[in-house]
Design an enzyme around this catalytic site. Structure first.
Site, PDB file in Angstrom:
ATOM      1  N   ALA A  15       0.823  -1.216   0.000  1.00 45.39           N
ATOM      2  CA  ALA A  15       0.000   0.000   0.000  1.00 45.39           C
ATOM      3  C   ALA A  15       0.858   1.268   0.000  1.00 45.39           C
ATOM      4  CB  ALA A  15      -0.890   0.000   1.240  1.00 45.39           C
ATOM      5  N   ILE A  17       0.445   3.816   1.894  1.00 45.13           N
ATOM      6  CA  ILE A  17       0.713   4.249   3.270  1.00 45.13           C
ATOM      7  C   ILE A  17       1.885   3.476   3.864  1.00 45.13           C
ATOM      8  CG2 ILE A  17      -1.062   2.687   4.207  1.00 45.13           C
ATOM      9  CD1 ILE A  17      -0.192   6.139   5.639  1.00 45.13           C
ATOM     10  N   TYR A  61      -1.552 -12.646   1.614  1.00 44.36           N
ATOM     11  CA  TYR A  61      -1.394 -12.142   2.986  1.00 44.36           C
ATOM     12  C   TYR A  61      -1.215 -13.279   3.992  1.00 44.36           C
ATOM     13  CZ  TYR A  61      -3.392  -8.222   0.394  1.00 44.36           C
ATOM     14  OH  TYR A  61      -3.634  -7.253  -0.538  1.00 44.36           O
ATOM     15  N   LEU A  77      -4.481  -2.574   4.513  1.00 44.38           N
ATOM     16  CA  LEU A  77      -5.448  -2.931   3.471  1.00 44.38           C
ATOM     17  C   LEU A  77      -6.582  -1.911   3.394  1.00 44.38           C
ATOM     18  CD1 LEU A  77      -5.573  -6.707   4.415  1.00 44.38           C
ATOM     19  CD2 LEU A  77      -4.506  -5.711   2.377  1.00 44.38           C
ATOM     20  N   HIS A  82     -10.065  -4.713   6.905  1.00 44.65           N
ATOM     21  CA  HIS A  82      -9.328  -4.611   8.178  1.00 44.65           C
ATOM     22  C   HIS A  82      -9.763  -5.679   9.182  1.00 44.65           C
ATOM     23  CE1 HIS A  82      -8.258  -0.037   7.602  1.00 44.65           C
ATOM     24  NE2 HIS A  82      -7.680  -0.832   6.722  1.00 44.65           N
ATOM     25  N   LYS A 100      -6.426   2.810  10.249  1.00 42.94           N
ATOM     26  CA  LYS A 100      -7.688   3.399  10.645  1.00 42.94           C
ATOM     27  C   LYS A 100      -8.600   3.511   9.443  1.00 42.94           C
ATOM     28  CE  LYS A 100      -7.609   6.727   8.655  1.00 42.94           C
ATOM     29  NZ  LYS A 100      -7.390   7.027   7.223  1.00 42.94           N
ATOM     30  N   ARG A 168     -10.589   5.162  -1.750  1.00 40.47           N
ATOM     31  CA  ARG A 168     -11.437   6.081  -0.973  1.00 40.47           C
ATOM     32  C   ARG A 168     -12.774   6.377  -1.661  1.00 40.47           C
ATOM     33  NH1 ARG A 168      -6.470   6.430  -0.303  1.00 40.47           N
ATOM     34  NH2 ARG A 168      -5.506   6.860   1.722  1.00 40.47           N
ATOM     35  N   ASP A 180     -12.318   7.858   5.951  1.00 39.27           N
ATOM     36  CA  ASP A 180     -10.925   8.180   5.646  1.00 39.27           C
ATOM     37  C   ASP A 180     -10.349   9.241   6.584  1.00 39.27           C
ATOM     38  OD1 ASP A 180      -8.666   7.584   3.996  1.00 39.27           O
ATOM     39  OD2 ASP A 180      -8.848   9.614   3.203  1.00 39.27           O
TER      40      ASP A 180
END
Ligand code: NAP
Length: 333
Positions: A15, A17, A61, A77, A82, A100, A168, A180
């Site tokens: 990802a 992030i 995963y 993810l 999640h 989050k 998103r 988000d």
């Protein structure tokens, strides 16, 4: 942990992030190792591992969770995945840092937290701001008494989403502005008020894709305590917050991912003082250092999901339901 004592992390997905925030912070934390990354496609995992200095790449995963050398797992993810992967990671006896929001509904959050309680798992939701100096200083001011009692919080989190091909904007993946970024405003309020909201309302503007692109609302924390929040994905960056107390207030340019430029202004008795409590370290570093210290039994755990996550999930649920017309938007008394 390996022979030289590094905490070994596994990363679920290649990802953005993980690349942009988690890994730079893990490197800065100093005593952790990015040991394995799993992606749906092995080539993607290999490319990510090679460019980001992750030891090993695996397909899928499960292969990350099956690796007995992994101490901690970072779940990066899409939101709708999640809960499933956090539960699987806890079942595999891993310490978990999940992005989050932890889940996409209050009920799902309760399920995940029940598993965490039953298995005594160490689970954190990746709100990293409570570990930063900025938040410690804010809490010190708000609880210190000099500016009176906490009454109300006004909190924004807006940014401009680039392009439409983004998780998103996908309802089936738990997209939307509330999930988000609205979660930050609500999390800040639950931490400062120290309790969940009792009711709430919200109005959303929907994107063509169906998710809430802009949303604003009010949550009632009882005893005349309210959060007024505004968040969205189609405006210039705005993370301004006001923490309004009976004898003054604190204004913050960005309490969520503060940099050294971000100001904390204290207004009291006609005077204004300005502080810049945050250093240049990556936003996730303090949280990762705390997790490492807990694993080394050097610190008791703070801000575990079992303590912090349900009040935020409840606030999100009030706002989500109201914005979808699922429950009547409640008038505040
Ligand atoms: N704490 C923070 O500061 C912060 C900031 C930004 C985002 N986040 C959170 O981090 C999470 C990831 O956000 P991101 O911006 O990094 O997203 P992203 O770049 O789109 O990455 C999402 C990853 O999910 C995987 N994935 C699995 N199933 C998928 C599906 N059906 N469709 C699309 N992707 C799928 C993909 O993995 P593969 O690599 O396996 O293909 C992809 O690498 C979200 O929960 C978001 O809320 C947190």
């Amino acid at each position: 942990m390996n022979d030289n004592g590094s905490i070994r992390w596994g990363i679920l997905s290649a990802a953005s992030i993980a690349r942009g925030s988690f890994l730079p912070a893990l490197r800065a934390a100093g005593d952790g190792k990015a040991a394995v990354v799993g992606a749906r496609d092995l080539r993607r995992a290999e490319t990510f591992a090679a460019s980001e200095g992750v030891e090993r790449a695996v397909e899928g995963y499960d292969a990350v969770l099956d690796d007995p050398s992994i101490d901690a797992v970072y779940v990066a993810l899409p939101n709708s995945l999640h809960a499933e992967w956090t539960i699987r990671a806890m079942d595999a006896n891993k310490v978990v840092l999940c992005e989050k929001p932890l889940c996409v509904s209050e009920a799902e959050t309760e399920t995940v937290l029940r598993v965490a309680h039953e298995s005594r798992a160490l689970l954190w939701e990746a709100f990293v701001f409570p570990f930063r100096r900025h938040f410690h200083r804010l809490r010190e001011i708000v609880t210190g008494g000099d500016i009176g009692d906490l009454l109300s919080i006004e909190s924004n989190f807006h940014f401009q989403l680039q392009g439409r091909a983004n998780i998103r904007l996908m309802p089936e993946l738990g997209g939307g502005a509330l999930n988000d970024v609205g979660c930050y405003c609500i999390h800040l309020a639950t931490l400062l008020f120290g309790r969940p909201p009792a009711r709430g309302t919200a109005l959303a503007q929907r994107a063509a894709e169906g998710v809430d692109e802009e949303i604003a609302g009010v949550l009632d924390f009882v005893d005349a305590s309210t959060l007024i929040f505004s968040c969205g994905m189609s405006r210039e960056q705005d993370t301004f917050c006001r923490i309004i107390c009976s004898e003054g207030e604190v204004r913050l340019s960005n309490p969520f991912h503060p940099s050294p430029d971000d100001a904390l202004e204290i207004l009291c008795g006609g005077e204004t003082s300005v502080e810049h409590p945050s250093g240049p370290e990556p936003s996730f570093t303090a949280a990762i250092q705390h997790i490492h210290a807990v694993l080394r039994e050097q610190e008791p755990p703070r801000h575990l999901a079992t303590v912090d996550s349900l009040p935020t999930a409840r606030g999100l649920q009030f706002a989500r339901d109201a914005s979808l017309g699922r429950t009547p938007a409640r008038e505040l008394a």
